[in-house]
Design a protein around this motif. Structure first.
Motif, PDB file in Angstrom:
ATOM      1  N   SER A  29       8.330  -7.073   3.414  1.00  0.00           N
ATOM      2  CA  SER A  29       8.986  -5.805   3.726  1.00  0.00           C
ATOM      3  C   SER A  29      10.487  -5.935   3.496  1.00  0.00           C
ATOM      4  O   SER A  29      11.015  -7.047   3.471  1.00  0.00           O
ATOM      5  CB  SER A  29       8.704  -5.424   5.182  1.00  0.00           C
ATOM      6  OG  SER A  29       7.311  -5.283   5.396  1.00  0.00           O
ATOM      7  N   SER A  30      11.179  -4.805   3.340  1.00  0.00           N
ATOM      8  CA  SER A  30      12.613  -4.902   3.055  1.00  0.00           C
ATOM      9  C   SER A  30      13.394  -3.713   3.604  1.00  0.00           C
ATOM     10  O   SER A  30      12.852  -2.622   3.786  1.00  0.00           O
ATOM     11  CB  SER A  30      12.845  -5.001   1.546  1.00  0.00           C
ATOM     12  OG  SER A  30      12.396  -3.828   0.895  1.00  0.00           O
ATOM     13  N   ILE A  31      14.666  -3.978   3.866  1.00  0.00           N
ATOM     14  CA  ILE A  31      15.633  -2.941   4.208  1.00  0.00           C
ATOM     15  C   ILE A  31      16.819  -3.125   3.266  1.00  0.00           C
ATOM     16  O   ILE A  31      17.448  -4.183   3.264  1.00  0.00           O
ATOM     17  CB  ILE A  31      16.137  -3.058   5.657  1.00  0.00           C
ATOM     18  CG1 ILE A  31      14.982  -3.042   6.650  1.00  0.00           C
ATOM     19  CG2 ILE A  31      17.139  -1.939   5.961  1.00  0.00           C
ATOM     20  CD1 ILE A  31      15.399  -3.394   8.070  1.00  0.00           C
ATOM     21  N   GLY A  44      23.423  -4.033   0.162  1.00  0.00           N
ATOM     22  CA  GLY A  44      22.889  -5.301   0.614  1.00  0.00           C
ATOM     23  C   GLY A  44      21.529  -5.160   1.245  1.00  0.00           C
ATOM     24  O   GLY A  44      20.858  -4.139   1.094  1.00  0.00           O
ATOM     25  N   THR A  45      21.151  -6.202   1.974  1.00  0.00           N
ATOM     26  CA  THR A  45      19.841  -6.244   2.619  1.00  0.00           C
ATOM     27  C   THR A  45      19.971  -6.718   4.060  1.00  0.00           C
ATOM     28  O   THR A  45      20.953  -7.352   4.441  1.00  0.00           O
ATOM     29  CB  THR A  45      18.890  -7.211   1.876  1.00  0.00           C
ATOM     30  OG1 THR A  45      19.459  -8.517   1.892  1.00  0.00           O
ATOM     31  CG2 THR A  45      18.641  -6.756   0.445  1.00  0.00           C
ATOM     32  N   ILE A  46      18.942  -6.404   4.830  1.00  0.00           N
ATOM     33  CA  ILE A  46      18.758  -6.902   6.198  1.00  0.00           C
ATOM     34  C   ILE A  46      17.264  -7.192   6.320  1.00  0.00           C
ATOM     35  O   ILE A  46      16.441  -6.434   5.800  1.00  0.00           O
ATOM     36  CB  ILE A  46      19.159  -5.873   7.276  1.00  0.00           C
ATOM     37  CG1 ILE A  46      20.507  -5.235   6.989  1.00  0.00           C
ATOM     38  CG2 ILE A  46      19.162  -6.499   8.661  1.00  0.00           C
ATOM     39  CD1 ILE A  46      20.805  -4.042   7.879  1.00  0.00           C
ATOM     40  N   ASN A  47      16.903  -8.244   7.023  1.00  0.00           N
ATOM     41  CA  ASN A  47      15.498  -8.638   7.138  1.00  0.00           C
ATOM     42  C   ASN A  47      14.863  -8.153   8.429  1.00  0.00           C
ATOM     43  O   ASN A  47      15.512  -8.083   9.474  1.00  0.00           O
ATOM     44  CB  ASN A  47      15.367 -10.159   7.077  1.00  0.00           C
ATOM     45  CG  ASN A  47      15.851 -10.721   5.768  1.00  0.00           C
ATOM     46  OD1 ASN A  47      15.800 -10.069   4.728  1.00  0.00           O
ATOM     47  ND2 ASN A  47      16.334 -11.946   5.805  1.00  0.00           N
ATOM     48  N   LEU A 179      19.816   3.583   4.655  1.00  0.00           N
ATOM     49  CA  LEU A 179      18.819   2.521   4.632  1.00  0.00           C
ATOM     50  C   LEU A 179      17.627   2.982   3.807  1.00  0.00           C
ATOM     51  O   LEU A 179      17.115   4.087   4.009  1.00  0.00           O
ATOM     52  CB  LEU A 179      18.342   2.185   6.048  1.00  0.00           C
ATOM     53  CG  LEU A 179      19.391   1.722   7.049  1.00  0.00           C
ATOM     54  CD1 LEU A 179      18.747   1.508   8.415  1.00  0.00           C
ATOM     55  CD2 LEU A 179      20.080   0.463   6.570  1.00  0.00           C
ATOM     56  N   LYS A 180      17.193   2.154   2.891  1.00  0.00           N
ATOM     57  CA  LYS A 180      15.980   2.384   2.115  1.00  0.00           C
ATOM     58  C   LYS A 180      14.988   1.332   2.611  1.00  0.00           C
ATOM     59  O   LYS A 180      15.177   0.131   2.391  1.00  0.00           O
ATOM     60  CB  LYS A 180      16.256   2.259   0.631  1.00  0.00           C
ATOM     61  CG  LYS A 180      15.071   2.618  -0.246  1.00  0.00           C
ATOM     62  CD  LYS A 180      15.468   2.585  -1.700  1.00  0.00           C
ATOM     63  CE  LYS A 180      15.430   3.882  -2.430  1.00  0.00           C
ATOM     64  NZ  LYS A 180      14.985   5.081  -1.927  1.00  0.00           N
ATOM     65  N   ILE A 181      13.942   1.796   3.309  1.00  0.00           N
ATOM     66  CA  ILE A 181      13.026   0.890   3.991  1.00  0.00           C
ATOM     67  C   ILE A 181      11.680   0.859   3.284  1.00  0.00           C
ATOM     68  O   ILE A 181      11.113   1.910   2.942  1.00  0.00           O
ATOM     69  CB  ILE A 181      12.839   1.334   5.465  1.00  0.00           C
ATOM     70  CG1 ILE A 181      14.212   1.278   6.170  1.00  0.00           C
ATOM     71  CG2 ILE A 181      11.794   0.469   6.171  1.00  0.00           C
ATOM     72  CD1 ILE A 181      14.227   1.910   7.523  1.00  0.00           C
ATOM     73  N   LYS A 182      11.180  -0.355   3.082  1.00  0.00           N
ATOM     74  CA  LYS A 182       9.849  -0.553   2.492  1.00  0.00           C
ATOM     75  C   LYS A 182       9.083  -1.474   3.431  1.00  0.00           C
ATOM     76  O   LYS A 182       9.505  -2.600   3.697  1.00  0.00           O
ATOM     77  CB  LYS A 182       9.971  -1.193   1.114  1.00  0.00           C
ATOM     78  CG  LYS A 182       8.630  -1.478   0.467  1.00  0.00           C
ATOM     79  CD  LYS A 182       8.839  -2.172  -0.874  1.00  0.00           C
ATOM     80  CE  LYS A 182       7.507  -2.693  -1.379  1.00  0.00           C
ATOM     81  NZ  LYS A 182       7.700  -3.597  -2.516  1.00  0.00           N
ATOM     82  N   LEU A 183       7.980  -0.961   3.945  1.00  0.00           N
ATOM     83  CA  LEU A 183       7.118  -1.736   4.834  1.00  0.00           C
ATOM     84  C   LEU A 183       5.864  -2.154   4.074  1.00  0.00           C
ATOM     85  O   LEU A 183       5.272  -1.344   3.368  1.00  0.00           O
ATOM     86  CB  LEU A 183       6.699  -0.910   6.048  1.00  0.00           C
ATOM     87  CG  LEU A 183       7.818  -0.288   6.876  1.00  0.00           C
ATOM     88  CD1 LEU A 183       7.237   0.616   7.951  1.00  0.00           C
ATOM     89  CD2 LEU A 183       8.686  -1.367   7.491  1.00  0.00           C
ATOM     90  N   VAL A 184       5.486  -3.416   4.223  1.00  0.00           N
ATOM     91  CA  VAL A 184       4.245  -3.916   3.636  1.00  0.00           C
ATOM     92  C   VAL A 184       3.400  -4.477   4.783  1.00  0.00           C
ATOM     93  O   VAL A 184       3.886  -5.290   5.576  1.00  0.00           O
ATOM     94  CB  VAL A 184       4.532  -5.018   2.591  1.00  0.00           C
ATOM     95  CG1 VAL A 184       3.219  -5.584   2.040  1.00  0.00           C
ATOM     96  CG2 VAL A 184       5.405  -4.485   1.470  1.00  0.00           C
ATOM     97  N   TYR A 185       2.151  -4.026   4.879  1.00  0.00           N
ATOM     98  CA  TYR A 185       1.254  -4.554   5.911  1.00  0.00           C
ATOM     99  C   TYR A 185      -0.068  -4.964   5.326  1.00  0.00           C
ATOM    100  O   TYR A 185      -0.314  -4.837   4.156  1.00  0.00           O
ATOM    101  CB  TYR A 185       1.032  -3.591   7.083  1.00  0.00           C
ATOM    102  CG  TYR A 185       0.930  -2.128   6.805  1.00  0.00           C
ATOM    103  CD1 TYR A 185      -0.235  -1.567   6.297  1.00  0.00           C
ATOM    104  CD2 TYR A 185       1.996  -1.268   7.057  1.00  0.00           C
ATOM    105  CE1 TYR A 185      -0.346  -0.206   6.078  1.00  0.00           C
ATOM    106  CE2 TYR A 185       1.900   0.085   6.836  1.00  0.00           C
ATOM    107  CZ  TYR A 185       0.737   0.619   6.346  1.00  0.00           C
ATOM    108  OH  TYR A 185       0.642   1.971   6.125  1.00  0.00           O
TER     109      TYR A 185
END
Length: 185
Positions: A29-31, A44-47, A179-185
């Protein structure tokens, strides 16, 4: 035979209404963040540390996430300039990550908009300050995405903010960041 059929129907109905927890994969997943200033922008990114979405009858009903603020990193700079900005973002006049190492998001209200699309009202806590945020979340079988706009002034992130410091001319950094958020589950 009728009793068995009724029992099976009841069992399927109970299973369909039970909550299904979908835990995110933090490393997948990413932010991605974008902060803008009068003279340009940085990215940038945040975890994520952890998080999950809860579904009931295949509809999103809840979610909660924890973000590792110590992981904030600039991706549009390299070398000395990257190190300086990364250090500054972690400092007390930005996110104060030594004192506030995590940020949290807790869904308070989830409203379906159309298939797999929801309006979410959530409590976001940054630097120990909680404020509501509203955004659209789109889900799929393997994850979800959202674009979220945050006003940093609400979280006492003061550096370069005209909200706190008055007119700064071309030194101003806009309060809103994306924030562009991508969740992977």
């Amino acid at each position: 035979m009728k009793k068995i059929a009724l029992l099976l129907i009841a069992l399927v109905t109970v299973q369909a209404t039970q909550a299904q927890l979908k835990k995110i994969k933090p490393l997948a997943s990413s932010i991605q963040w974008t902060g803008k200033k009068v003279t340009g922008q940085h990215e940038g990114t945040i975890n994520f540390l952890d998080g999950f979405l809860t579904f009931k009858s295949n509809k999103l009903v809840a979610g909660t996430f924890t973000v590792d603020m110590k992981s904030i990193s600039t991706t549009d700079l390299t070398g000395e300039y990257k190190d300086k900005l990364d250090g500054h973002l972690k400092a007390d006049d930005f996110f104060g990550v030594e004192k506030f190492p995590t940020a949290t998001l807790l869904f308070k209200k989830v409203t379906p908009v159309k298939a797999n699309t929801y309006t979410v009202v959530a409590d976001l806590t940054i630097k120990g300050k909680m404020n509501p945020v509203t955004f659209t979340l789109v889900t799929s079988a393997t994850g979800a995405t959202a674009d979220v706009k945050i006003n940093r002034a609400k979280y006492d992130v003061q550096y370069g903010s005209e909200t706190f410091l008055g007119s700064l001319g071309d030194k101003a950094i806009y309060d809103d960041f994306d924030l562009k958020i991508k969740l992977v589950y």
